[in-house]
Motif scaffolding. Sequence first.
Motif, PDB file in Angstrom:
ATOM      1  N   SER A   1       1.036  -5.063  19.690  1.00 29.59           N
ATOM      2  CA  SER A   1       0.783  -5.852  20.572  1.00 29.59           C
ATOM      3  C   SER A   1       0.844  -4.942  22.106  1.00 29.59           C
ATOM      4  CB  SER A   1       1.660  -6.947  20.624  1.00 29.59           C
ATOM      5  OG  SER A   1       1.692  -8.359  19.804  1.00 29.59           O
ATOM      6  N   LEU A   2       2.093  -3.827  22.488  1.00 32.88           N
ATOM      7  CA  LEU A   2       2.635  -2.981  23.690  1.00 32.88           C
ATOM      8  C   LEU A   2       1.614  -2.306  23.538  1.00 32.88           C
ATOM      9  CD1 LEU A   2       6.134  -2.583  22.315  1.00 32.88           C
ATOM     10  CD2 LEU A   2       5.730  -4.038  24.085  1.00 32.88           C
ATOM     11  N   ALA A   3       0.830  -1.949  22.754  1.00 34.06           N
ATOM     12  CA  ALA A   3      -0.715  -0.652  22.913  1.00 34.06           C
ATOM     13  C   ALA A   3      -1.636  -1.573  23.252  1.00 34.06           C
ATOM     14  CB  ALA A   3      -0.737  -0.405  21.960  1.00 34.06           C
TER      15      ALA A   3
ATOM     16  N   GLU B   1      -4.686  -3.790  29.183  1.00 32.10           N
ATOM     17  CA  GLU B   1      -4.804  -5.205  29.560  1.00 32.10           C
ATOM     18  C   GLU B   1      -5.567  -5.230  31.071  1.00 32.10           C
ATOM     19  OE1 GLU B   1      -2.636  -9.466  30.405  1.00 32.10           O
ATOM     20  OE2 GLU B   1      -1.081  -7.593  30.019  1.00 32.10           O
ATOM     21  N   HIS B   2      -5.827  -4.036  31.841  1.00 29.44           N
ATOM     22  CA  HIS B   2      -6.324  -3.501  32.650  1.00 29.44           C
ATOM     23  C   HIS B   2      -7.495  -2.933  32.847  1.00 29.44           C
ATOM     24  CE1 HIS B   2      -3.320  -6.268  35.130  1.00 29.44           C
ATOM     25  NE2 HIS B   2      -2.467  -5.679  34.015  1.00 29.44           N
TER      26      HIS B   2
ATOM     27  N   ASP C   1     -10.189   1.728  21.085  1.00 29.82           N
ATOM     28  CA  ASP C   1      -8.978   2.678  21.863  1.00 29.82           C
ATOM     29  C   ASP C   1      -7.893   3.133  21.702  1.00 29.82           C
ATOM     30  OD1 ASP C   1     -10.362   1.877  24.894  1.00 29.82           O
ATOM     31  OD2 ASP C   1     -10.704  -0.013  23.541  1.00 29.82           O
ATOM     32  N   ILE C   2      -7.569   2.410  20.221  1.00 27.64           N
ATOM     33  CA  ILE C   2      -6.577   1.903  19.178  1.00 27.64           C
ATOM     34  C   ILE C   2      -6.854   2.070  17.993  1.00 27.64           C
ATOM     35  CG2 ILE C   2      -4.733   1.007  18.451  1.00 27.64           C
ATOM     36  CD1 ILE C   2      -4.859  -1.237  21.794  1.00 27.64           C
TER      37      ILE C   2
ATOM     38  N   THR D   1       0.189   9.034  20.880  1.00 28.05           N
ATOM     39  CA  THR D   1      -1.072   8.851  21.871  1.00 28.05           C
ATOM     40  C   THR D   1      -1.657  10.440  22.350  1.00 28.05           C
ATOM     41  OG1 THR D   1       0.657   7.430  23.858  1.00 28.05           O
ATOM     42  CG2 THR D   1      -1.242   8.753  24.558  1.00 28.05           C
ATOM     43  N   LYS D   2      -3.145  10.250  22.484  1.00 25.05           N
ATOM     44  CA  LYS D   2      -3.599  11.736  22.304  1.00 25.05           C
ATOM     45  C   LYS D   2      -3.355  11.820  24.029  1.00 25.05           C
ATOM     46  CE  LYS D   2      -8.494  13.414  21.682  1.00 25.05           C
ATOM     47  NZ  LYS D   2      -9.425  13.155  21.925  1.00 25.05           N
ATOM     48  N   ASP D   3      -3.822  13.061  23.813  1.00 26.09           N
ATOM     49  CA  ASP D   3      -3.294  13.822  25.227  1.00 26.09           C
ATOM     50  C   ASP D   3      -4.332  14.257  25.678  1.00 26.09           C
ATOM     51  OD1 ASP D   3      -0.208  13.690  24.734  1.00 26.09           O
ATOM     52  OD2 ASP D   3       0.094  16.147  23.591  1.00 26.09           O
TER      53      ASP D   3
END
Length: 321
Positions: free
Chosen positions: A140-142, A147-148, A228-229, A319-321
């Motif tokens: 949910s956080l990811a 969101e935008h 994206d995830i 998180t991928k840099d």
Amino acid sequence: MKLATTQAMAVSSTQEVRFNQRDQEAALLSREPSYEAVKWPYIVFAPLMWVLAMWVAVKKVTWRLAGGTLTTNTFWFDGLGESCRAIKENAMNWNALDIIYNHQFRYKHGIRGKVDDFWIGMLNAQAVRNRLKMLKHELSLAISSYEHKDTEIKVLSLGSGAAQGIIEVIASLKDRGIVLKALLLDMDQSALDYAKELAYRNGIEDQVSTVNARLSDTVAIAQQFKPDIIEMIGLLDYLPHKKAAGMLQRICDVLPSGGTFIVCNIRHNVEQWFLKWVINWGMIYRNPAALKAIVEDGGFKNYRLMYEPLRIHGMVVATKD
């Protein structure tokens, strides 16, 4: 003048409501889930669990030498417990996890119900339910961090099983107007069929797609889907270091810059021999250093490692840099 002032106040009020809603949503997402952590009955009972595990191991070796197969490991688990037997018969499978996730305690009366309640309340069962809650929280956080995003947010689940966590998260975020698509990859078509049913029940069947494929197909599928995830919950428990690191390297390669990867691994614990011999659930257990080594060998440098309260399941959010 009064009209302009009134309109300005109305706009200000509307913006304030929106900001308040966002603050409330952010607070809800950041709030830690209510985890399970009932330890003492199972710590006290641990020596007897070891005895049961050793006895079952001896029985299995004896039956194997005699050319037979042990149908009931022990009267005290899969002999009396109906749900326990179903878990044993579906060990390392989505069906077993579904039983553990959704067991209704004190629903069945009598000794069989009490046996099921006891064992499905054991530390590892609590921990796997905690893992589900932790996944939903972190996912949910990811998702909220995207969101935008101008286009729809995409989540790829590897070895998804029934994908209960992802489906429940998508359903809970739907009311917020977040455009989200999930692709579930698994080799077991029955798991994918059940996932579709869960998606339908939650009214998000148009947001969930499935593909029956192997992990080796991940790169080609991800290149086409462009997630994206990516989440891979449970599979690391069965992959040796070299294969696990290679899998993570392929995942890192296909993720976009800033993409999120969520993965879990089980840790050594007092019940692991009971799981192996009595429940037929063998896994590769790793300490935090071994889990970090796989993540870093897989190409991820920016990550968080956390454990649920029983410290049995560790989760990495990278998180991928």
